[in-house]
Design an enzyme around this catalytic site. Sequence first.
Site, mmCIF file in Angstrom:
data_model
loop_
_atom_site.group_PDB
_atom_site.id
_atom_site.type_symbol
_atom_site.label_atom_id
_atom_site.label_comp_id
_atom_site.label_asym_id
_atom_site.label_seq_id
_atom_site.Cartn_x
_atom_site.Cartn_y
_atom_site.Cartn_z
ATOM 1 N N ASP A 165 5.633 -2.435 -13.710
ATOM 2 C CA ASP A 165 6.105 -1.103 -13.334
ATOM 3 C C ASP A 165 7.588 -1.113 -12.985
ATOM 4 O O ASP A 165 8.307 -0.154 -13.258
ATOM 5 C CB ASP A 165 5.298 -0.582 -12.146
ATOM 6 C CG ASP A 165 3.888 -0.145 -12.561
ATOM 7 O OD1 ASP A 165 3.589 -0.170 -13.769
ATOM 8 O OD2 ASP A 165 3.103 0.210 -11.668
ATOM 9 N N GLU A 204 9.441 7.063 -5.405
ATOM 10 C CA GLU A 204 9.673 7.529 -4.046
ATOM 11 C C GLU A 204 11.124 7.370 -3.604
ATOM 12 O O GLU A 204 11.879 6.563 -4.160
ATOM 13 C CB GLU A 204 8.773 6.788 -3.049
ATOM 14 C CG GLU A 204 9.131 5.332 -2.799
ATOM 15 C CD GLU A 204 8.449 4.364 -3.722
ATOM 16 O OE1 GLU A 204 9.155 3.455 -4.221
ATOM 17 O OE2 GLU A 204 7.231 4.481 -3.946
ATOM 18 N N ASP A 233 9.436 3.285 11.766
ATOM 19 C CA ASP A 233 10.268 2.304 11.071
ATOM 20 C C ASP A 233 10.917 2.907 9.837
ATOM 21 O O ASP A 233 11.831 2.313 9.264
ATOM 22 C CB ASP A 233 9.431 1.091 10.654
ATOM 23 C CG ASP A 233 9.109 0.163 11.822
ATOM 24 O OD1 ASP A 233 9.610 0.406 12.934
ATOM 25 O OD2 ASP A 233 8.339 -0.790 11.619
ATOM 26 N N TYR A 280 4.154 2.455 -2.519
ATOM 27 C CA TYR A 280 4.514 2.240 -1.117
ATOM 28 C C TYR A 280 3.810 3.250 -0.214
ATOM 29 O O TYR A 280 3.302 2.911 0.865
ATOM 30 C CB TYR A 280 6.032 2.344 -0.982
ATOM 31 C CG TYR A 280 6.614 1.815 0.312
ATOM 32 C CD1 TYR A 280 5.830 1.206 1.284
ATOM 33 C CD2 TYR A 280 7.988 1.919 0.556
ATOM 34 C CE1 TYR A 280 6.380 0.725 2.462
ATOM 35 C CE2 TYR A 280 8.548 1.440 1.726
ATOM 36 C CZ TYR A 280 7.740 0.845 2.674
ATOM 37 O OH TYR A 280 8.290 0.376 3.839
ATOM 38 N N SER A 306 0.339 2.275 0.680
ATOM 39 C CA SER A 306 0.238 1.141 1.597
ATOM 40 C C SER A 306 0.424 1.533 3.056
ATOM 41 O O SER A 306 0.040 0.779 3.956
ATOM 42 C CB SER A 306 1.275 0.071 1.219
ATOM 43 O OG SER A 306 2.585 0.466 1.575
#
EC number: 2.7.1.23
Length: 295
Positions: free
Chosen positions: A75, A150, A179, A192, A195
Amino acid sequence: MKLALHSRKLETERSKFLIDSIQDILNRVEFELIISDALAPYLEKVAPEMYAQLSVFSTTEELRGVDFMISIGGDGTLLQALTYVQELEIPIVGVNAGRLGFLASIQRENFSNTLDSLINGYYSIDERTMLGLVSDREDLFGGIKFGLNEFTILKRDTSSMIVVHTYLNGEYLNSYWADGLIVSTPSGSTGYSLSVGGPVVIPGSENFIISPVCPHNLNVRPLIVSDQSVISFEIEGRSKNFLVSLDSRSEAVDATIELAVKKCAFKAKLVSIGGGDKFLETLRKKLNWGLDNRN
Protein backbone atom coordinates in the site's frame (compact mmCIF):
# COMPACT_ATOMS: atom_id res chain seq x y z
CA MET A 1 -1.45 1.51 -24.65
CA LYS A 2 1.04 3.44 -22.53
CA LEU A 3 1.89 2.19 -19.03
CA ALA A 4 3.89 3.81 -16.25
CA LEU A 5 5.36 1.59 -13.54
CA HIS A 6 6.41 2.50 -10.03
CA SER A 7 8.01 0.24 -7.43
CA ARG A 8 10.67 0.29 -4.75
CA LYS A 9 13.59 -1.96 -3.85
CA LEU A 10 12.09 -5.33 -2.96
CA GLU A 11 13.36 -8.38 -1.13
CA THR A 12 15.09 -11.04 -3.25
CA GLU A 13 12.02 -13.16 -3.95
CA ARG A 14 9.84 -10.15 -4.71
CA SER A 15 12.60 -8.58 -6.79
CA LYS A 16 12.43 -11.57 -9.15
CA PHE A 17 8.67 -11.04 -9.46
CA LEU A 18 9.25 -7.35 -10.30
CA ILE A 19 11.77 -8.18 -13.04
CA ASP A 20 9.53 -10.93 -14.45
CA SER A 21 6.56 -8.53 -14.46
CA ILE A 22 8.46 -5.85 -16.37
CA GLN A 23 9.62 -8.46 -18.88
CA ASP A 24 6.01 -9.64 -19.30
CA ILE A 25 5.01 -6.07 -20.21
CA LEU A 26 7.93 -5.63 -22.60
CA ASN A 27 7.04 -8.90 -24.36
CA ARG A 28 3.61 -7.56 -25.31
CA VAL A 29 3.39 -5.37 -28.40
CA GLU A 30 0.24 -3.68 -27.03
CA PHE A 31 2.22 -1.79 -24.38
CA GLU A 32 4.69 1.06 -24.18
CA LEU A 33 6.36 1.25 -20.75
CA ILE A 34 8.06 3.99 -18.75
CA ILE A 35 9.35 3.67 -15.16
CA SER A 36 9.60 6.02 -12.18
CA ASP A 37 12.82 7.73 -11.13
CA ALA A 38 12.48 5.97 -7.76
CA LEU A 39 12.66 2.56 -9.45
CA ALA A 40 15.25 3.45 -12.10
CA PRO A 41 18.49 3.25 -10.00
CA TYR A 42 17.52 -0.13 -8.58
CA LEU A 43 16.54 -1.54 -11.97
CA GLU A 44 19.75 -0.21 -13.52
CA LYS A 45 21.71 -2.12 -10.89
CA VAL A 46 19.90 -5.48 -11.00
CA ALA A 47 18.85 -5.57 -14.67
CA PRO A 48 20.94 -3.10 -16.72
CA GLU A 49 19.95 -4.51 -20.12
CA MET A 50 16.27 -4.16 -19.29
CA TYR A 51 16.83 -0.66 -17.87
CA ALA A 52 18.46 0.43 -21.14
CA GLN A 53 15.20 -0.24 -23.01
CA LEU A 54 13.10 2.06 -20.83
CA SER A 55 12.42 5.76 -20.40
CA VAL A 56 12.22 7.32 -16.92
CA PHE A 57 9.64 9.79 -15.58
CA SER A 58 10.09 12.02 -12.54
CA THR A 59 7.27 14.57 -12.75
CA THR A 60 3.50 14.57 -13.12
CA GLU A 61 3.77 16.43 -16.42
CA GLU A 62 5.78 13.57 -17.93
CA LEU A 63 2.83 11.23 -17.27
CA ARG A 64 0.48 12.97 -19.66
CA GLY A 65 -0.77 10.43 -22.18
CA VAL A 66 -0.27 7.46 -19.84
CA ASP A 67 -3.27 5.11 -19.72
CA PHE A 68 -2.45 3.22 -16.51
CA MET A 69 0.01 3.48 -13.64
CA ILE A 70 1.13 0.09 -12.32
CA SER A 71 2.26 0.00 -8.69
CA ILE A 72 4.13 -3.14 -7.62
CA GLY A 73 4.68 -3.42 -3.87
CA GLY A 74 2.42 -2.74 -0.92
CA ASP A 75 0.00 0.00 0.00
CA GLY A 76 2.90 2.37 0.71
CA THR A 77 4.15 1.97 -2.85
CA LEU A 78 0.68 2.75 -4.20
CA LEU A 79 0.49 5.88 -2.06
CA GLN A 80 3.83 6.96 -3.54
CA ALA A 81 2.47 6.33 -7.03
CA LEU A 82 -0.34 8.77 -6.29
CA THR A 83 2.19 11.55 -5.62
CA TYR A 84 3.32 11.16 -9.23
CA VAL A 85 -0.19 10.94 -10.71
CA GLN A 86 -1.75 13.83 -8.74
CA GLU A 87 -4.50 15.71 -10.62
CA LEU A 88 -4.12 13.64 -13.81
CA GLU A 89 -6.26 10.92 -12.17
CA ILE A 90 -4.51 8.14 -14.11
CA PRO A 91 -6.02 4.79 -13.04
CA ILE A 92 -3.64 2.87 -10.78
CA VAL A 93 -3.20 -0.90 -10.97
CA GLY A 94 -2.13 -1.89 -7.44
CA VAL A 95 -0.25 -5.21 -7.50
CA ASN A 96 0.39 -6.58 -4.02
CA ALA A 97 3.96 -7.77 -3.59
CA GLY A 98 3.88 -6.72 0.06
CA ARG A 99 2.03 -8.21 3.01
CA LEU A 100 -1.33 -6.72 4.00
CA GLY A 101 -2.44 -4.80 0.92
CA PHE A 102 -5.83 -3.16 1.39
CA LEU A 103 -5.23 -0.78 -1.54
CA ALA A 104 -2.91 -2.94 -3.65
CA SER A 105 -5.49 -5.69 -3.98
CA ILE A 106 -4.32 -7.53 -7.14
CA GLN A 107 -2.27 -10.57 -6.13
CA ARG A 108 1.04 -11.07 -7.91
CA GLU A 109 0.12 -14.53 -9.22
CA ASN A 110 -2.66 -12.81 -11.20
CA PHE A 111 -0.41 -10.19 -12.81
CA SER A 112 -0.28 -11.70 -16.30
CA ASN A 113 -4.06 -12.12 -16.35
CA THR A 114 -4.37 -8.51 -15.20
CA LEU A 115 -2.43 -7.36 -18.26
CA ASP A 116 -4.82 -9.36 -20.44
CA SER A 117 -7.76 -7.64 -18.72
CA LEU A 118 -6.30 -4.19 -19.41
CA ILE A 119 -5.85 -5.02 -23.09
CA ASN A 120 -9.40 -6.36 -23.42
CA GLY A 121 -11.09 -3.75 -21.23
CA TYR A 122 -12.19 -6.24 -18.56
CA TYR A 123 -11.79 -3.96 -15.56
CA SER A 124 -13.61 -1.35 -13.51
CA ILE A 125 -12.47 1.89 -11.87
CA ASP A 126 -12.95 2.43 -8.14
CA GLU A 127 -12.88 6.17 -7.37
CA ARG A 128 -11.60 7.11 -3.92
CA THR A 129 -11.96 10.47 -2.13
CA MET A 130 -8.72 12.10 -0.97
CA LEU A 131 -7.91 14.72 1.67
CA GLY A 132 -6.52 18.08 0.64
CA LEU A 133 -4.41 20.07 3.10
CA VAL A 134 -4.76 23.85 3.31
CA SER A 135 -1.84 25.63 4.97
CA ASP A 136 -0.10 28.97 5.01
CA ARG A 137 3.18 27.11 4.32
CA GLU A 138 3.28 26.51 0.58
CA ASP A 139 6.43 24.36 0.83
CA LEU A 140 4.86 21.85 3.22
CA PHE A 141 5.26 18.28 1.91
CA GLY A 142 7.07 19.67 -1.10
CA GLY A 143 3.82 21.22 -2.30
CA ILE A 144 2.16 17.78 -2.60
CA LYS A 145 -0.58 18.50 -0.09
CA PHE A 146 -3.01 15.65 -0.46
CA GLY A 147 -3.41 12.14 0.88
CA LEU A 148 -5.53 9.09 0.19
CA ASN A 149 -5.53 7.63 3.72
CA GLU A 150 -5.21 10.25 6.43
CA PHE A 151 -3.89 13.53 7.77
CA THR A 152 -2.34 13.27 11.24
CA ILE A 153 -1.17 15.70 13.92
CA LEU A 154 1.16 14.13 16.50
CA LYS A 155 3.33 15.14 19.43
CA ARG A 156 7.06 14.73 18.93
CA ASP A 157 9.02 11.92 20.56
CA THR A 158 8.51 11.72 24.33
CA SER A 159 7.04 15.17 24.85
CA SER A 160 3.85 15.56 26.88
CA MET A 161 0.43 15.38 25.26
CA ILE A 162 -0.78 18.16 23.02
CA VAL A 163 -4.08 19.98 22.68
CA VAL A 164 -5.63 20.12 19.22
CA HIS A 165 -8.44 22.69 19.09
CA THR A 166 -10.63 21.49 16.23
CA TYR A 167 -13.25 23.40 14.21
CA LEU A 168 -15.87 22.08 11.81
CA ASN A 169 -16.73 24.60 9.07
CA GLY A 170 -15.48 27.33 11.38
CA GLU A 171 -17.60 26.18 14.33
CA TYR A 172 -15.79 24.97 17.44
CA LEU A 173 -15.98 21.16 17.74
CA ASN A 174 -13.66 20.05 20.55
CA SER A 175 -10.26 20.44 22.15
CA TYR A 176 -8.55 17.06 21.96
CA TRP A 177 -6.08 16.49 24.81
CA ALA A 178 -4.16 13.57 23.32
CA ASP A 179 -0.98 12.31 21.73
CA GLY A 180 -2.44 13.38 18.41
CA LEU A 181 -5.40 13.50 16.08
CA ILE A 182 -6.18 11.63 12.85
CA VAL A 183 -8.53 12.74 10.07
CA SER A 184 -9.11 9.75 7.82
CA THR A 185 -10.88 9.07 4.57
CA PRO A 186 -12.94 5.88 4.15
CA SER A 187 -9.94 4.37 2.35
CA GLY A 188 -7.77 5.13 5.38
CA SER A 189 -10.31 3.79 7.86
CA THR A 190 -8.56 0.40 7.74
CA GLY A 191 -5.18 1.96 8.57
CA TYR A 192 -3.95 4.18 11.40
CA SER A 193 -7.48 5.24 12.30
CA LEU A 194 -8.54 1.62 12.84
CA SER A 195 -5.60 1.02 15.17
CA VAL A 196 -6.77 3.78 17.55
CA GLY A 197 -10.35 2.52 17.65
CA GLY A 198 -11.87 4.20 14.63
CA PRO A 199 -14.63 2.50 12.61
CA VAL A 200 -14.26 0.76 9.26
CA VAL A 201 -16.05 2.94 6.69
CA ILE A 202 -16.98 1.70 3.22
CA PRO A 203 -15.36 3.67 0.35
CA GLY A 204 -17.89 5.94 -1.32
CA SER A 205 -19.57 6.81 1.99
CA GLU A 206 -18.65 10.49 1.56
CA ASN A 207 -17.36 10.84 5.12
CA PHE A 208 -14.26 11.74 7.08
CA ILE A 209 -13.38 10.11 10.42
CA ILE A 210 -11.86 12.22 13.22
CA SER A 211 -10.03 9.94 15.67
CA PRO A 212 -7.93 11.01 18.70
CA VAL A 213 -4.68 9.17 19.44
CA CYS A 214 -4.49 8.12 23.12
CA PRO A 215 -6.93 10.79 24.37
CA HIS A 216 -6.65 11.99 27.98
CA ASN A 217 -10.45 12.00 28.32
CA LEU A 218 -11.71 8.46 27.81
CA ASN A 219 -15.21 9.64 26.87
CA VAL A 220 -13.83 11.20 23.67
CA ARG A 221 -14.57 8.87 20.77
CA PRO A 222 -14.01 8.87 16.99
CA LEU A 223 -16.48 11.03 15.09
CA ILE A 224 -17.76 10.62 11.53
CA VAL A 225 -18.48 13.85 9.63
CA SER A 226 -19.45 14.74 6.07
CA ASP A 227 -16.60 14.99 3.56
CA GLN A 228 -18.09 18.35 2.53
CA SER A 229 -16.74 19.70 5.84
CA VAL A 230 -13.68 21.89 6.27
CA ILE A 231 -11.83 20.77 9.41
CA SER A 232 -9.35 23.27 10.85
CA PHE A 233 -6.93 23.08 13.76
CA GLU A 234 -5.03 25.10 16.33
CA ILE A 235 -2.28 23.24 18.19
CA GLU A 236 -0.77 23.95 21.58
CA GLY A 237 1.49 22.12 24.00
CA ARG A 238 4.61 22.42 26.11
CA SER A 239 6.71 21.64 23.08
CA LYS A 240 6.54 24.24 20.32
CA ASN A 241 7.11 21.72 17.54
CA PHE A 242 4.77 19.01 16.31
CA LEU A 243 4.61 16.41 13.58
CA VAL A 244 2.07 16.48 10.77
CA SER A 245 1.72 13.72 8.20
CA LEU A 246 -0.11 12.96 4.99
CA ASP A 247 -0.19 9.21 4.50
CA SER A 248 3.44 8.13 4.95
CA ARG A 249 5.00 11.61 4.56
CA SER A 250 5.83 13.54 7.75
CA GLU A 251 7.17 17.01 8.57
CA ALA A 252 7.86 18.99 11.72
CA VAL A 253 5.93 22.24 12.16
CA ASP A 254 5.56 24.84 14.90
CA ALA A 255 2.40 26.00 16.64
CA THR A 256 2.06 29.16 14.51
CA ILE A 257 1.18 27.21 11.37
CA GLU A 258 -2.36 27.36 9.98
CA LEU A 259 -3.77 23.95 9.08
CA ALA A 260 -7.08 22.72 7.67
CA VAL A 261 -8.22 19.75 5.63
CA LYS A 262 -11.04 19.34 3.15
CA LYS A 263 -12.08 17.10 0.29
CA CYS A 264 -9.48 17.10 -2.46
CA ALA A 265 -10.47 18.50 -5.84
CA PHE A 266 -9.41 15.28 -7.61
CA LYS A 267 -9.73 11.59 -6.78
CA ALA A 268 -7.63 8.46 -6.73
CA LYS A 269 -8.74 5.95 -9.34
CA LEU A 270 -7.95 2.33 -8.52
CA VAL A 271 -8.31 -0.43 -11.10
CA SER A 272 -10.36 -3.44 -10.05
CA ILE A 273 -10.20 -6.71 -11.98
CA GLY A 274 -13.15 -9.12 -11.93
CA GLY A 275 -16.61 -8.68 -10.46
CA GLY A 276 -17.76 -8.19 -6.88
CA ASP A 277 -16.88 -5.70 -4.18
CA LYS A 278 -13.11 -6.05 -3.73
CA PHE A 279 -13.11 -3.89 -0.59
CA LEU A 280 -15.45 -6.25 1.25
CA GLU A 281 -13.55 -9.28 -0.02
CA THR A 282 -10.28 -7.76 1.19
CA LEU A 283 -11.79 -7.01 4.61
CA ARG A 284 -12.84 -10.60 5.06
CA LYS A 285 -9.44 -11.93 4.02
CA LYS A 286 -7.15 -9.46 5.77
CA LEU A 287 -9.13 -9.11 9.02
CA ASN A 288 -10.10 -12.79 9.15
CA TRP A 289 -13.77 -11.97 9.42
CA GLY A 290 -15.99 -15.02 9.88
CA LEU A 291 -13.12 -17.27 10.99
CA ASP A 292 -13.28 -19.12 14.28
CA ASN A 293 -10.79 -21.54 15.83
CA ARG A 294 -13.71 -23.83 16.66
CA ASN A 295 -14.24 -24.32 12.92
